[in-house]
Design a protein around this motif. Structure first.
Motif, short mmCIF file in Angstrom:
data_model
loop_
_atom_site.label_atom_id
_atom_site.label_comp_id
_atom_site.label_asym_id
_atom_site.label_seq_id
_atom_site.Cartn_x
_atom_site.Cartn_y
_atom_site.Cartn_z
N ASN A 232 0.88 -1.09 0.09
CA ASN A 232 0.01 -0.03 0.02
C ASN A 232 0.80 1.48 -0.06
O ASN A 232 0.74 2.09 0.95
CB ASN A 232 -0.72 0.21 1.15
N GLU B 234 -5.22 0.08 4.85
CA GLU B 234 -4.42 -0.15 5.93
C GLU B 234 -5.36 -0.65 7.22
O GLU B 234 -4.78 -1.07 7.79
CB GLU B 234 -3.93 1.29 6.38
N ALA B 235 -6.52 0.04 7.21
CA ALA B 235 -7.48 -0.47 8.16
C ALA B 235 -7.82 -1.98 8.09
O ALA B 235 -7.88 -2.62 8.89
CB ALA B 235 -8.70 0.14 8.43
N GLY C 264 -0.83 4.66 0.21
CA GLY C 264 -1.27 5.19 1.58
C GLY C 264 -2.82 5.08 1.66
O GLY C 264 -3.25 5.92 2.37
N ASP C 265 -3.43 4.17 0.91
CA ASP C 265 -5.01 4.10 1.00
C ASP C 265 -5.45 3.60 2.47
O ASP C 265 -5.05 2.59 3.14
CB ASP C 265 -5.55 2.94 -0.07
N PRO C 266 -6.34 4.67 3.28
CA PRO C 266 -6.58 4.23 4.63
C PRO C 266 -7.39 3.08 4.63
O PRO C 266 -7.41 2.33 5.75
CB PRO C 266 -7.28 5.70 4.79
N GLN C 267 -8.20 2.72 4.00
CA GLN C 267 -9.13 1.46 3.91
C GLN C 267 -8.32 0.21 3.86
O GLN C 267 -8.55 -0.62 4.29
CB GLN C 267 -10.00 1.51 2.76
#
Length: 393
Positions: A174, A182-183, A177-180
């Protein structure tokens, strides 16, 4: 020592890519990079890429420059500091502790029979159906069941094993840096921790040769143990899954070479090894540049991110004749499919046995007339494999 004095070294030339096109098919861009310089800078990936086979083979051993220790790397942040992110004595100590679970002898004496039993059950279910998605319905469960046994997480379903592996793989790739993404990765690692928590007392009461158990027996810390189990899942599910389905696709699309295996003129291992060279399931390995240095007259600056592009080295025109062609008679000893140097894949023996000795021969034996029944899309460059594979028999 650097192969060229850094004071005289040139800056890495910039090569731009379309990231979506690179994900769909990286090989044209990789060929362009190999032709440009030993090291190129790709702004869209924020990294220096080393793409030629012999450079990769040499530089992977020079851990004083291309260090696996990456405290700010995605894998370390998301999964913990596993042995793949260590060099020298620290890496050797953890590799030694995990060896009893992954040694060729353990694979032969313990895991192979379990691989065969799981594949047989899956094929018993598949055979009457006459059609399936080979990725979802065969490669995924075969790989997942094998990994449950090896890791010791027998309390996890193979579907959850596949889910958490993919989530970690996506997280480690990633770079946008896609936050979804990472979550989801954090959700996957939390699931692994819960399954580890449940199995620790079981394996303390009845030790075995699983990865979790041998680390507990060796006295590794809780953090080391968990990080290495997560490492095994991230590399031990997706890559065998992709290689099982991908090698089957390669043989179905090259029927003459499949017939060579069937009549004994070649082996399933040759079919797998050539596929792993041709379409490397593990396409790259990241490194941190620990000190300023040079590769082939190109400067690499300290603290830069560098990618060793195994998938490119495995198609290097300097090494391979007609490298874009699948040819099971090819001599593949120089393949980088399992890496090189001190970080050569610890699970190589298990992967070779699962894929070449169990999954492929059993698949073609149990499903007579196996053939493709639709298009087979591929995706990925850091990790690459077929996304779906409709088949009939």
């Amino acid at each position: 020592m650097p192969d060229t004095a850094t004071a005289d070294a040139a800056e890495a030339p910039v090569v731009d890519i379309d990231t979506q096109a690179f994900w769909r098919d990286p090989y044209p861009d990789l060929a362009r990079m190999r032709a440009t310089a030993p090291v190129v800078r790709v702004p869209q990936l924020g990294a220096l890429l080393i793409t030629r086979r012999d450079d990769i083979f040499e530089q992977e051993k020079r851990v004083e420059t291309f260090s696996s220790f990456q405290p700010e790397g995605l894998m370390t942040k998301l999964m913990g500091e596993n042995m793949m992110r260590k060099d020298g004595a620290a890496h050797r100590a953890e590799r030694k502790a995990t060896f009893p679970a992954l040694s060729p002898r353990t694979v032969r004496d313990t895991w192979r029979a379990q691989f065969e039993a799981a594949a047989a059950c899956i094929l018993d279910d598949l055979a009457p159906r006459g059609a399936a998605d080979l990725v979802a319905d065969y490669a995924r469960p075969v790989s997942g069941e094998a990994l449950k046994a090896i890791t010791g997480l027998t309390n996890m379903t193979w579907t959850e094993m596949d889910r958490v592996s993919q989530g970690m793989i996506d997280g480690c790739a990633n770079y946008a840096g896609d936050p979804q993404v990472e979550a989801n990765c954090h959700d996957c690692t939390a699931s692994i921790d819960r399954h580890i928590d449940a199995m620790i007392p079981v394996l303390e009461a009845a030790p075995d040769t699983s990865l979790l158990s041998v680390q507990l027996q060796a006295g590794l810390s809780d953090a080391q143990t968990r990080a290495n189990v997560k490492l095994a899942i991230s590399g031990g599910q997706n890559e065998p899954r992709d290689a099982i389905a991908g090698a089957a696709w390669a043989l179905m699309t090259h029927p003459g070479q499949l017939e060579m295996i069937r009549r004994g003129a070649a082996t399933w291992e040759q079919g797998f090894e050539e596929y792993a060279r041709w379409i490397s399931p593990i396409g790259m390995s990241p490194r941190r540049v620990a000190r300023e240095d040079a590769v082939g007259g190109i400067r690499v600056e300290a603290e830069a991110r560098a990618f060793l592009m195994f998938g490119s080295g495995n198609r290097d025109e300097r090494v391979w004749t007609d490298p874009d062609r699948y040819d099971i008679t090819r001599y593949t000893t120089r393949s980088l499919a399992f890496g090189a140097g001190p970080h050569f894949c610890a699970g190589a023996a298990a992967a070779r046995t699962l894929i070449a000795e169990v999954a492929l021969p059993m698949l073609f034996e149990r499903l007579p007339g196996l053939r493709l029944a639709g298009e087979v899309p591929f995706g990925g460059w850091a990790f690459r494999g077929p996304l779906k594979m409709p088949v009939a028999w």
